[in-house]
Design a protein around this motif. Structure first.
Motif, PDB file in Angstrom:
ATOM      1  N   PHE A   5      77.361  40.006 -16.542  1.00 54.30           N
ATOM      2  CA  PHE A   5      75.977  40.424 -16.905  1.00 54.30           C
ATOM      3  C   PHE A   5      75.335  39.455 -17.647  1.00 54.30           C
ATOM      4  O   PHE A   5      74.119  38.947 -17.311  1.00 54.30           O
ATOM      5  N   GLY A   6      75.906  38.809 -18.810  1.00 55.50           N
ATOM      6  CA  GLY A   6      75.210  37.577 -19.442  1.00 55.50           C
ATOM      7  C   GLY A   6      74.889  36.505 -18.646  1.00 55.50           C
ATOM      8  O   GLY A   6      73.884  35.900 -18.895  1.00 55.50           O
ATOM      9  N   SER A   7      75.767  36.228 -17.854  1.00 59.99           N
ATOM     10  CA  SER A   7      75.587  35.083 -16.909  1.00 59.99           C
ATOM     11  C   SER A   7      74.273  35.300 -15.976  1.00 59.99           C
ATOM     12  O   SER A   7      73.619  34.273 -15.699  1.00 59.99           O
ATOM     13  N   LEU A   8      74.027  36.367 -15.341  1.00 61.18           N
ATOM     14  CA  LEU A   8      72.832  36.833 -14.922  1.00 61.18           C
ATOM     15  C   LEU A   8      71.728  36.575 -15.602  1.00 61.18           C
ATOM     16  O   LEU A   8      70.538  36.008 -15.220  1.00 61.18           O
ATOM     17  N   TYR A   9      71.620  37.079 -16.891  1.00 63.19           N
ATOM     18  CA  TYR A   9      70.632  36.750 -17.884  1.00 63.19           C
ATOM     19  C   TYR A   9      70.417  35.284 -17.936  1.00 63.19           C
ATOM     20  O   TYR A   9      69.426  34.837 -18.153  1.00 63.19           O
ATOM     21  N   ALA A  10      71.595  34.562 -18.349  1.00 57.60           N
ATOM     22  CA  ALA A  10      71.424  33.121 -18.362  1.00 57.60           C
ATOM     23  C   ALA A  10      70.637  32.560 -17.349  1.00 57.60           C
ATOM     24  O   ALA A  10      69.837  31.531 -17.678  1.00 57.60           O
ATOM     25  N   THR A  28      79.812  35.107 -10.394  1.00 59.67           N
ATOM     26  CA  THR A  28      78.713  35.053 -11.187  1.00 59.67           C
ATOM     27  C   THR A  28      78.787  34.093 -12.216  1.00 59.67           C
ATOM     28  O   THR A  28      77.893  32.934 -12.413  1.00 59.67           O
ATOM     29  N   PRO A  29      79.618  34.291 -13.208  1.00 59.08           N
ATOM     30  CA  PRO A  29      79.867  33.509 -14.334  1.00 59.08           C
ATOM     31  C   PRO A  29      79.966  31.895 -13.886  1.00 59.08           C
ATOM     32  O   PRO A  29      79.439  30.885 -14.610  1.00 59.08           O
ATOM     33  N   VAL A  30      80.880  31.745 -12.970  1.00 62.73           N
ATOM     34  CA  VAL A  30      81.126  30.512 -12.525  1.00 62.73           C
ATOM     35  C   VAL A  30      80.029  29.672 -11.950  1.00 62.73           C
ATOM     36  O   VAL A  30      79.766  28.373 -12.308  1.00 62.73           O
ATOM     37  N   THR A  31      79.215  30.492 -10.970  1.00 63.07           N
ATOM     38  CA  THR A  31      78.053  29.844 -10.499  1.00 63.07           C
ATOM     39  C   THR A  31      77.029  29.314 -11.708  1.00 63.07           C
ATOM     40  O   THR A  31      76.631  28.133 -11.568  1.00 63.07           O
ATOM     41  N   THR A  32      77.007  30.145 -12.421  1.00 59.75           N
ATOM     42  CA  THR A  32      75.896  29.905 -13.707  1.00 59.75           C
ATOM     43  C   THR A  32      76.488  28.672 -14.272  1.00 59.75           C
ATOM     44  O   THR A  32      75.822  27.687 -14.671  1.00 59.75           O
ATOM     45  N   LEU A  33      77.740  28.739 -14.821  1.00 58.05           N
ATOM     46  CA  LEU A  33      78.253  27.524 -15.549  1.00 58.05           C
ATOM     47  C   LEU A  33      78.142  25.963 -14.783  1.00 58.05           C
ATOM     48  O   LEU A  33      77.814  25.107 -15.018  1.00 58.05           O
ATOM     49  N   LEU A  34      78.452  26.381 -13.192  1.00 62.08           N
ATOM     50  CA  LEU A  34      78.290  25.216 -12.299  1.00 62.08           C
ATOM     51  C   LEU A  34      76.852  24.745 -12.331  1.00 62.08           C
ATOM     52  O   LEU A  34      76.478  23.510 -12.483  1.00 62.08           O
TER      53      LEU A  34
END
Lengths: 403, 296
Positions: free
Chosen positions: B16-21, B146-152
């Motif tokens: 959820f946090g990575s979506l917000y990010a 989701t978080p992996v995509t965000t960090l990438l």
């Protein structure tokens, strides 16, 4: 040159305000429905040969799905029975945008600008309750189609309804949970800012506690807000508590997401709910995850109990090519009841209409026989249980509780 | 609370946090360059969701649809900038902010008019949305993607900002707008690129969001937009790493609040705003923000 342009733009802006005044059939800006041909007039005052009835529904916002279904029922009824007392009946549509504040504005507009003699609606008890004061003060009767919270009509001489009440519905679902699902423990998930949800949840709770004998059998009551999309924490908590059943009375928008996420997280516990789930949007958003979900509702279109009920189902199928929802049938009944009251009153005076509505006995509606009691509620003691199968709401059972 | 339940909560929180990010990055980048809080960003997110719904409805294969949606959303972002913000570049900051609010309402009402107020269902990609079980935790593959995509994406963005000419131009403009202009940096191009990147990230966020919460409505961007703005402020507005950090913090806190104190679950949204007030009182520049001298 720039100044001229600026003045021109300001004038355009100012004049555009008046374009909204002409139609009198839609809420400010936002979505207009395409089939309000029956509704449009060019001036606000009612002419002698036209009776105006207001359609007070959420057509945008979270509850748009339900409001649209009710409106369909009312418009179908208007199409089939467009006249009473030799005068034409016109529907004036006001969108309350699923918002309580907007609801009071919409009703005020219907009463003061459009001069309606009666109001139909709204889907969503909190929206109906928001309109309650205005309706009573201005002495214009309102007939709710599917708003089930008792507060809508309690103490209000001018609000009526053609559906059953939440205390009844809560008891029905508690009975279903304990008898058909053999549930001993339950968790309640409610939309804390929605009067309907909180009310129905509390009625279910008291009935369930009475039936199972122990208050601790309601393991927890979890809250969420209107418009929430993420329920993962609630779902994990449900996982932790592991009840036999989850009662989640809330609007179809949030409930579909809640159930979907629960199933995605591997929860197999049955979810049951109330009448607000019976909309096509519930199945569209919930997808295969809402298969097997059980809900209580007002009406079963496969088994109309009255002549007019059969006519309604046939006409609806002819017009829309699909089966009608329960709230559409109720919307239809609300219109028909008002028309019947106007006929009995012999006039289009709102107060006279109100008096006749209060005296209704054994009126034949599409959803059954309607008798209005002292509170303005329909004496209905039957609820239909439906289950979602293959993306359709399929009739499962009728539960009667003798009065 | 046993370990598997806690693990479930944590995975949900991170996802959820990575979506917000992803969405918060858009806010922070625009603020960094223009000192403008783009309130319309949440609605660009909403538009991207609708574009995806229609793209898939036209039977485009997912890859094509995703690329098209990202491209079109970037275009929408740039168009909004050219139409609503560029003419006000020399105006007081308040005017641009009001313009942003106006654009936000315009987009919402446009969507309501075009697509009706009834929620539509976001298409699902079975590859990512069929539940799977890892140990005792059941989740969607999406929750990890989701978080992996965000960090990438964060990595790529930081590379662009720190190692490319465009990035250098962006940093220069955000450090000192006037001087950068005087030194010949192509301001219009830089700003357009900023909006394009921010909107593209919002589009990716919308696609990931839609797969998780498949309900698309004209007002779906309002609350996430507001919360992501808070996330950007908490992390330090103007700072990309701060936005991501803020997004993760906000997402985690929301999930864990409901997890550990279920009776307070109704106050979930309120908590985000409380956090905003607290951070403004305690550290107004945000967790990773630096003090910026205010030029009168």
């Amino acid at each position: 040159m720039k100044k001229l342009l600026a003045i021109l733009m300001v004038l355009t802006l100012a004049l555009s305000i008046f374009t909204g005044c002409g139609g009198g059939s839609t809420g400010s800006g936002a979505a207009t429905d395409t089939s309000t041909d029956a509704a449009d007039t060019t001036d606000g005052a009612s002419s002698d040969n036209v009776i105006k009835i207001g359609v007070f529904e959420p057509l945008t916002g979270a509850n748009a799905g339900g409001g649209e279904l009710e409106r369909q029922g009312m418009e179908l009824a208007n199409k089939l029975y467009p006249e009473v007392l030799g005068m034409k009946v016109e529907l004036v549509v006001a969108d309350n945008k699923s918002d309580k504040a907007e609801a009071t504005t919409a009703v005020a507009r219907l009463i003061e600008k459009d001069n309606v003699v009666a109001i139909l609606g709204s889907w969503g008890s909190s929206l109906s309750m928001a309109a309650g004061d205005l309706v009573q003060t201005n002495q214009v009767p309102a007939v709710g189609a599917s708003c089930t919270n008792p507060q809508v009509t309690l103490g209000n001489d001018y609000y009526f309804r053609v559906c059953f009440l939440d205390p009844f519905q809560g008891t029905v679902m508690a009975n279903y949970a304990t008898q058909r699902l053999n549930a001993q423990t339950a968790v309640i998930v409610q939309e804390v800012s929605n009067d309907y949800s909180v009310g129905l949840a509390s009625f279910f709770k008291s009935a369930f506690v009475t039936l199972t004998g122990d208050e601790a059998n309601i393991l927890d009551t979890l809250n969420y807000n209107t418009g929430d999309q993420d329920f993962s924490a609630i779902i994990t908590r449900i996982q932790q508590l592991n009840p036999d059943v989850v009662f989640a009375p809330g609007n179809f928008t949030e409930s579909a997401l809640l159930i979907r996420q629960a199933r995605e997280q591997g929860i197999e516990i049955p979810f049951i709910g109330g009448d607000t789930w019976e909309t096509p949007d519930f199945v569209t958003v919930g997808g295969e995850y809402v298969e097997g979900i059980v809900l209580s509702t007002f009406y079963d279109h496969t088994n109309p109990t009255t002549e007019i009920g059969k006519i309604f189902v046939d006409e609806y199928r002819a017009e829309y090519g699909e089966d009608p929802a329960a709230v559409t049938a109720l919307g239809f009944d609300a219109y028909m009841l008002v028309l019947d009251a106007i006929e009995r009153a012999g006039s289009a005076d709102p107060v006279a209409i109100r008096d006749e509505l209060a005296k209704t006995v054994n009126f034949e509606g599409a959803t059954g026989i309607i008798t209005i009691d002292a509170n303005g509620d329909a004496e209905k003691y039957e609820a239909v249980i439906k289950i979602v199968q293959d993306g359709n709401f399929v009739y499962q059972d009728t539960i009667e509780i003798a009065q | 609370m046993d370990l598997s339940i806690l693990a479930q909560h944590l995975t949900n929180g991170i996802s959820f946090g990575s979506l917000y990010a992803l969405i918060a990055i858009g806010y922070t980048m625009v603020y960094g360059i223009l000192r403008l809080i783009n309130f319309a960003h949440g609605d660009i997110f909403m538009m991207a969701a609708y574009l995806t719904v229609f793209g898939i409805a036209f039977n485009l294969p997912w890859i094509v649809a995703i690329i098209l949606v990202i491209g079109m959303t970037a275009l929408v972002g740039v168009l909004i900038e050219k139409a609503a913000y560029k003419p006000l570049r020399d105006a007081p900051k308040m005017s641009v902010m009001i313009s942003a609010i106006g654009v936000s309402y315009l987009l919402q009402n446009l969507a309501t008019y075009l697509f009706t107020g009834r929620p539509m269902s976001f298409p699902s990609l079975p590859l990512l949305t069929t539940p799977m079980t890892i140990g005792s935790v059941t989740m969607l593959p999406l929750t990890i993607v989701t978080p992996v995509t965000t960090l990438l994406l964060l990595g790529v963005l930081l590379f662009v900002i720190n190692r490319t000419k465009l990035g250098m131009a962006m940093r220069a403009v955000s450090r000192d707008y006037e001087t950068a202009k005087l030194m010949g940096v192509k301001i219009n191009q830089v700003i357009s690129y900023t909006f394009a990147i921010g909107s593209a990230l919002a589009a990716i966020g919308a696609i990931l969001w839609g797969m998780k919460y498949p309900q698309v409505a004209p007002t779906m961007g309002v609350t996430p937009g507001l919360k992501c703005f808070i996330a950007a402020v908490v992390g330090g507005i103007g700072n990309v790493k701060g936005a991501v950090l803020g997004g993760f913090i906000l997402g985690m806190v929301e999930i864990l609040l409901v997890a550990f104190m279920p009776s307070l679950s109704g106050y979930r949204d309120a908590f985000a705003f409380v956090m905003l007030i607290v951070i403004l009182l305690v550290k107004p520049t945000g967790l990773l923000g630096e003090k910026v001298t205010e030029k009168v």
